[in-house]
Write a protein that holds these residues in place. Structure first.
Motif, PDB file in Angstrom:
ATOM      1  N   GLY A 137       0.814  -1.206   0.000  1.00  0.00           N
ATOM      2  CA  GLY A 137       0.000   0.000   0.000  1.00  0.00           C
ATOM      3  C   GLY A 137       0.851   1.260   0.000  1.00  0.00           C
ATOM      4  N   HIS A 138       0.169   2.400   0.047  1.00  0.00           N
ATOM      5  CA  HIS A 138       0.876   3.681   0.064  1.00  0.00           C
ATOM      6  C   HIS A 138       0.287   4.568   1.155  1.00  0.00           C
ATOM      7  N   MET A 139       0.953   5.657   1.428  1.00  0.00           N
ATOM      8  CA  MET A 139       0.531   6.560   2.491  1.00  0.00           C
ATOM      9  C   MET A 139      -0.877   7.088   2.221  1.00  0.00           C
ATOM     10  N   PRO A 140      -1.787   7.019   3.214  1.00  0.00           N
ATOM     11  CA  PRO A 140      -3.127   7.588   3.051  1.00  0.00           C
ATOM     12  C   PRO A 140      -3.032   9.109   2.991  1.00  0.00           C
ATOM     13  N   PRO A 141      -4.141   9.777   2.617  1.00  0.00           N
ATOM     14  CA  PRO A 141      -5.513   9.269   2.530  1.00  0.00           C
ATOM     15  C   PRO A 141      -5.816   8.583   1.207  1.00  0.00           C
ATOM     16  N   GLU A 142      -6.675   7.585   1.251  1.00  0.00           N
ATOM     17  CA  GLU A 142      -7.158   6.896   0.055  1.00  0.00           C
ATOM     18  C   GLU A 142      -8.453   6.164   0.392  1.00  0.00           C
ATOM     19  N   PHE A 143      -9.577   6.663  -0.139  1.00  0.00           N
ATOM     20  CA  PHE A 143     -10.874   6.124   0.259  1.00  0.00           C
ATOM     21  C   PHE A 143     -11.091   4.694  -0.210  1.00  0.00           C
ATOM     22  N   ASN A 144     -10.509   4.302  -1.354  1.00  0.00           N
ATOM     23  CA  ASN A 144     -10.641   2.923  -1.819  1.00  0.00           C
ATOM     24  C   ASN A 144     -10.120   1.940  -0.777  1.00  0.00           C
ATOM     25  N   VAL A 145      -9.002   2.279  -0.178  1.00  0.00           N
ATOM     26  CA  VAL A 145      -8.394   1.422   0.841  1.00  0.00           C
ATOM     27  C   VAL A 145      -9.260   1.395   2.087  1.00  0.00           C
ATOM     28  N   ASP A 146      -9.739   2.567   2.514  1.00  0.00           N
ATOM     29  CA  ASP A 146     -10.582   2.629   3.713  1.00  0.00           C
ATOM     30  C   ASP A 146     -11.874   1.841   3.526  1.00  0.00           C
ATOM     31  N   GLN A 147     -12.451   1.893   2.333  1.00  0.00           N
ATOM     32  CA  GLN A 147     -13.669   1.131   2.072  1.00  0.00           C
ATOM     33  C   GLN A 147     -13.412  -0.370   2.171  1.00  0.00           C
ATOM     34  N   GLN A 148     -12.293  -0.826   1.608  1.00  0.00           N
ATOM     35  CA  GLN A 148     -11.982  -2.254   1.679  1.00  0.00           C
ATOM     36  C   GLN A 148     -11.714  -2.681   3.118  1.00  0.00           C
ATOM     37  N   LEU A 149     -10.993  -1.870   3.866  1.00  0.00           N
ATOM     38  CA  LEU A 149     -10.728  -2.191   5.268  1.00  0.00           C
ATOM     39  C   LEU A 149     -12.030  -2.304   6.061  1.00  0.00           C
ATOM     40  N   PHE A 150     -12.991  -1.418   5.754  1.00  0.00           N
ATOM     41  CA  PHE A 150     -14.295  -1.493   6.419  1.00  0.00           C
ATOM     42  C   PHE A 150     -14.969  -2.830   6.150  1.00  0.00           C
ATOM     43  N   LEU A 151     -14.976  -3.255   4.868  1.00  0.00           N
ATOM     44  CA  LEU A 151     -15.610  -4.529   4.530  1.00  0.00           C
ATOM     45  C   LEU A 151     -14.882  -5.701   5.174  1.00  0.00           C
ATOM     46  N   GLU A 152     -13.556  -5.656   5.180  1.00  0.00           N
ATOM     47  CA  GLU A 152     -12.794  -6.742   5.788  1.00  0.00           C
ATOM     48  C   GLU A 152     -13.154  -6.913   7.262  1.00  0.00           C
ATOM     49  N   ARG A 153     -13.225  -5.790   7.963  1.00  0.00           N
ATOM     50  CA  ARG A 153     -13.542  -5.841   9.395  1.00  0.00           C
ATOM     51  C   ARG A 153     -15.002  -6.226   9.636  1.00  0.00           C
ATOM     52  N   GLN A 154     -15.887  -5.686   8.780  1.00  0.00           N
ATOM     53  CA  GLN A 154     -17.319  -5.951   8.949  1.00  0.00           C
ATOM     54  C   GLN A 154     -17.646  -7.409   8.670  1.00  0.00           C
ATOM     55  N   GLN A 155     -16.865  -8.053   7.818  1.00  0.00           N
ATOM     56  CA  GLN A 155     -17.166  -9.420   7.374  1.00  0.00           C
ATOM     57  C   GLN A 155     -16.759 -10.479   8.388  1.00  0.00           C
ATOM     58  N   ILE A 156     -15.893 -10.134   9.314  1.00  0.00           N
ATOM     59  CA  ILE A 156     -15.388 -11.127  10.265  1.00  0.00           C
ATOM     60  C   ILE A 156     -16.549 -11.794  11.014  1.00  0.00           C
ATOM     61  N   GLY A 157     -16.591 -13.116  10.942  1.00  0.00           N
ATOM     62  CA  GLY A 157     -17.625 -13.875  11.632  1.00  0.00           C
ATOM     63  C   GLY A 157     -18.967 -13.892  10.937  1.00  0.00           C
ATOM     64  N   LYS A 158     -19.048 -13.327   9.720  1.00  0.00           N
ATOM     65  CA  LYS A 158     -20.313 -13.257   8.986  1.00  0.00           C
ATOM     66  C   LYS A 158     -20.366 -14.337   7.904  1.00  0.00           C
ATOM     67  N   SER A 159     -21.566 -14.621   7.431  1.00  0.00           N
ATOM     68  CA  SER A 159     -21.732 -15.638   6.383  1.00  0.00           C
ATOM     69  C   SER A 159     -21.534 -15.064   4.983  1.00  0.00           C
ATOM     70  N   TRP A 160     -21.606 -13.728   4.841  1.00  0.00           N
ATOM     71  CA  TRP A 160     -21.407 -13.134   3.519  1.00  0.00           C
ATOM     72  C   TRP A 160     -19.918 -12.916   3.261  1.00  0.00           C
ATOM     73  N   SER A 161     -19.584 -12.741   1.986  1.00  0.00           N
ATOM     74  CA  SER A 161     -18.206 -12.472   1.578  1.00  0.00           C
ATOM     75  C   SER A 161     -18.167 -11.173   0.789  1.00  0.00           C
ATOM     76  N   TRP A 162     -16.963 -10.722   0.463  1.00  0.00           N
ATOM     77  CA  TRP A 162     -16.803  -9.506  -0.335  1.00  0.00           C
ATOM     78  C   TRP A 162     -15.806  -9.756  -1.459  1.00  0.00           C
ATOM     79  N   SER A 163     -15.844  -8.886  -2.447  1.00  0.00           N
ATOM     80  CA  SER A 163     -14.802  -8.863  -3.481  1.00  0.00           C
ATOM     81  C   SER A 163     -14.579  -7.409  -3.868  1.00  0.00           C
ATOM     82  N   ALA A 164     -13.379  -7.105  -4.331  1.00  0.00           N
ATOM     83  CA  ALA A 164     -13.041  -5.749  -4.770  1.00  0.00           C
ATOM     84  C   ALA A 164     -12.547  -5.812  -6.208  1.00  0.00           C
ATOM     85  N   LEU A 165     -13.193  -5.062  -7.090  1.00  0.00           N
ATOM     86  CA  LEU A 165     -12.829  -5.021  -8.495  1.00  0.00           C
ATOM     87  C   LEU A 165     -11.998  -3.772  -8.766  1.00  0.00           C
ATOM     88  N   ARG A 166     -10.888  -3.941  -9.456  1.00  0.00           N
ATOM     89  CA  ARG A 166      -9.977  -2.834  -9.734  1.00  0.00           C
ATOM     90  C   ARG A 166      -9.800  -2.648 -11.237  1.00  0.00           C
TER      91      ARG A 166
END
Length: 351
Positions: A137-166
């Motif tokens: 990664g690179h030095m923030p700020p970068e909203f794409n990274v923050d959005q992915q980090l949110f999903l990664e943390r939110q998904q822990i212990g959940k039945s749904w999954s996520w994907s990120a398209l670049r």
């Protein structure tokens, strides 16, 4: 019998969202709900909702009854003037949607996030090419990274999954989008031709010779659904491009030929400046050729075009990860431009 899925497409009117909805409508087993601030005209497959994604209470009010959502496809974007200012609104919109849907949709399976090469620092200057999903990664700020980090943390212990398209720069024909390079080139060429001028590449001289890739919006839609419905893609990011590379110094004269124009040597002309006074001329062109009366600001993305044409460094990624997992679609970039220009003509947006 195929499982019935219900897609929530967030950012339904943009280049990415509108093409994703068109692709989903081609399947029998998908119901679609499109979210945007403007709403849209519903049909038998897709229901459009007007929602202010920045307002948590509006999201709660409008989305709390969407209990059947199985997939969220997130492609919304809120423009701001600086990289730092992009973080808060774009992260808030994603959080507002996910918070409500996750609470009410018991059968949520997947959340798809649309990103881009900003994850690799491509917007900041020369970056490692080909960019790979495993790059640091690179030095923030970068909203794409923050959005992915949110999903990664939110998904822990959940039945749904996520994907990120670049994707790279996305090619499509949707109007009113601040990042539509193909439409901007078409309008720039049309106005240049009306003034009796050759078609000049308006960017930095160094940008004319560098390697680039691009992503067709239709191909991106296929990749997005592929990643969202294949278990082996769970909780991963994927670069998605047409599969080839190009240089403007080769493609630009061919674009000029498409518009039956002469090409001339590049001249660095900020389009935000030189195209700022062309609204009246555009209206004259619309009248002359019987075009649809779209406002000039709906068909121009000059700031974004200047940004793309300023890249005097190589700009491309490695798409092997998606191919190795089974996504084998591709698009010839030169033919993509012709196809999209043809669509703009068929829609009577350009002559």
């Amino acid at each position: 019998m195929k499982q019935e899925n219900t897609a929530l497409v967030v950012g339904a009117n943009g280049v990415i969202g509108s093409n994703l909805i068109s692709h989903l409508e081609s399947f029998e087993n998908w119901k679609i709900i499109g979210l945007s601030r403007r709403g849209g005209k519903s049909n038998s497959k897709t229901t459009y909702l007007s929602v202010d994604l920045l307002q948590a209470d509006d999201c709660e009010k409008k989305l709390k009854n969407l209990t059947g959502i199985t997939h969220i496809f997130y492609a919304a974007y809120q423009h701001q003037d600086t990289w730092a200012e992009l973080v808060a609104p774009n992260l808030a919109m994603l959080k507002n949607v996910v918070t409500v849907i996750e609470k009410v949709a018991d059968h949520l399976e997947h959340i798809s996030l649309m990103q881009g090469y900003k994850v690799y620092g491509a917007h900041l200057g020369p970056f490692k090419t080909p960019a790979k999903e495993t790059d640091g990664g690179h030095m923030p700020p970068e909203f794409n990274v923050d959005q992915q980090l949110f999903l990664e943390r939110q998904q822990i212990g959940k039945s749904w999954s996520w994907s990120a398209l670049r994707p790279s720069v996305v090619g499509g024909t949707a109007l009113g989008n601040p990042m539509n390079l193909v439409l901007a080139i078409a309008v720039y060429a049309t106005i240049s031709k009306a003034l009796g001028l050759p078609l000049r590449f308006p960017g930095k001289p160094g940008a004319y010779d560098k390697l680039m890739d691009i992503t067709d919006a239709g191909l991106l839609a296929k990749a997005t659904v592929w990643a969202a419905t294949n278990p082996q893609c769970a909780n991963q990011a994927f670069n998605i491009t047409n599969g080839d590379l190009f240089r403007w110094n080769d493609l630009w004269p061919k674009i000029a030929c498409y518009f039956k124009m002469e090409a001339a040597p590049p001249l660095n002309m900020p389009l935000q400046t030189v195209m700022a006074d062309k609204a009246e001329l555009w209206e004259t062109i619309q009248e002359k050729y019987g075009l649809k009366k779209h406002a000039y600001d709906q068909v121009s993305s000059w700031a974004f075009s200047d940004f793309v044409f300023s890249w005097d460094y190589d700009f491309f990624s490695d798409g092997n990860k998606a191919r190795l997992l089974g996504f084998h679609e591709f698009m010839d970039t030169e033919q993509m431009f012709y196809k999209l220009f043809d669509e703009l003509r068929a829609k009577q947006i350009i002559p």
